[in-house]
Write a protein that holds these residues in place. Structure first.
Motif, PDB file in Angstrom:
ATOM      1  N   VAL A  11       0.844  -1.193   0.000  1.00  0.00           N
ATOM      2  CA  VAL A  11       0.000   0.000   0.000  1.00  0.00           C
ATOM      3  C   VAL A  11       0.884   1.249   0.000  1.00  0.00           C
ATOM      4  N   VAL A  12       0.699   2.081  -1.012  1.00  0.00           N
ATOM      5  CA  VAL A  12       1.449   3.332  -1.107  1.00  0.00           C
ATOM      6  C   VAL A  12       0.814   4.336  -0.138  1.00  0.00           C
ATOM      7  N   PRO A  13       1.590   4.904   0.780  1.00  0.00           N
ATOM      8  CA  PRO A  13       1.018   5.866   1.737  1.00  0.00           C
ATOM      9  C   PRO A  13       0.432   7.084   1.031  1.00  0.00           C
ATOM     10  N   SER A  32      16.987   8.801 -12.710  1.00  0.00           N
ATOM     11  CA  SER A  32      16.579   7.726 -11.808  1.00  0.00           C
ATOM     12  C   SER A  32      15.077   7.820 -11.592  1.00  0.00           C
ATOM     13  N   PHE A  33      14.417   6.680 -11.592  1.00  0.00           N
ATOM     14  CA  PHE A  33      13.001   6.575 -11.291  1.00  0.00           C
ATOM     15  C   PHE A  33      12.868   5.759 -10.015  1.00  0.00           C
ATOM     16  N   THR A  34      12.236   6.316  -9.017  1.00  0.00           N
ATOM     17  CA  THR A  34      11.992   5.592  -7.771  1.00  0.00           C
ATOM     18  C   THR A  34      10.553   5.084  -7.820  1.00  0.00           C
ATOM     19  N   ILE A  35      10.401   3.788  -7.734  1.00  0.00           N
ATOM     20  CA  ILE A  35       9.077   3.165  -7.786  1.00  0.00           C
ATOM     21  C   ILE A  35       8.775   2.618  -6.397  1.00  0.00           C
ATOM     22  N   GLU A  36       7.749   3.175  -5.782  1.00  0.00           N
ATOM     23  CA  GLU A  36       7.389   2.798  -4.418  1.00  0.00           C
ATOM     24  C   GLU A  36       6.625   1.481  -4.385  1.00  0.00           C
ATOM     25  N   ARG A  37       6.865   0.730  -3.340  1.00  0.00           N
ATOM     26  CA  ARG A  37       6.154  -0.517  -3.023  1.00  0.00           C
ATOM     27  C   ARG A  37       6.291  -1.578  -4.108  1.00  0.00           C
ATOM     28  N   GLU A  38       7.479  -1.676  -4.687  1.00  0.00           N
ATOM     29  CA  GLU A  38       7.775  -2.720  -5.662  1.00  0.00           C
ATOM     30  C   GLU A  38       9.083  -3.390  -5.292  1.00  0.00           C
ATOM     31  N   ASP A  39       9.364  -4.531  -5.946  1.00  0.00           N
ATOM     32  CA  ASP A  39      10.560  -5.294  -5.607  1.00  0.00           C
ATOM     33  C   ASP A  39      11.252  -5.785  -6.871  1.00  0.00           C
ATOM     34  N   HIS A  40      12.038  -6.845  -6.740  1.00  0.00           N
ATOM     35  CA  HIS A  40      12.829  -7.362  -7.861  1.00  0.00           C
ATOM     36  C   HIS A  40      11.972  -7.778  -9.053  1.00  0.00           C
TER      37      HIS A  40
END
Length: 116
Positions: A11-13, A32-40
């Motif tokens: 859940v993205v705050p 750079s792109f920061t992607i919240e609440r994601e993984d590999h």
């Protein structure tokens, strides 16, 4: 327990963007792109899709820390494209690929369901 709640992984705050963009000040056509609440899973898929673009010189991602649920995707492009264009193209192509995969899967399920 000392572990974070499970929902925090997904859940993205409120007030936080899912994707944020930051230009590199030292390298031209890099960002750079920061992607919240994601993984590999998402990081590797996006990285591989970016590598398919001929204008992308470098694409990579990292998970800053196992307890920080975000990935940082770095993109460096040629002068014919910008990192934002390459990223948007990669995401749109992935969306089309996944839609195609879904329709093929649903057709096969319907075929198999009709046989029984």
């Amino acid at each position: 327990m000392n572990a974070p709640d499970r929902y925090e992984r997904f859940v993205v705050p409120e007030g936080t963007k899912k994707v944020s963009y930051e230009r590199d000040t030292k390298i031209i056509n890099a960002a750079s792109f920061t992607i919240e609440r994601e993984d590999h899973t998402v990081g590797n898929i996006v990285r591989m899709q970016l590598h398919r673009d001929g204008n992308v010189l470098f694409a990579g991602y990292k998970l800053p820390h196992p307890l920080q649920y975000k990935i940082i995707v770095r993109v460096h492009t040629t002068s014919q494209s910008s990192p934002m264009q390459a990223y948007n193209l990669a995401i749109n192509d992935l969306d089309k690929e996944l839609d195609h995969l879904k329709s093929v899967f649903e057709a096969e399920v319907a075929k198999v369901s009709g046989e029984y």
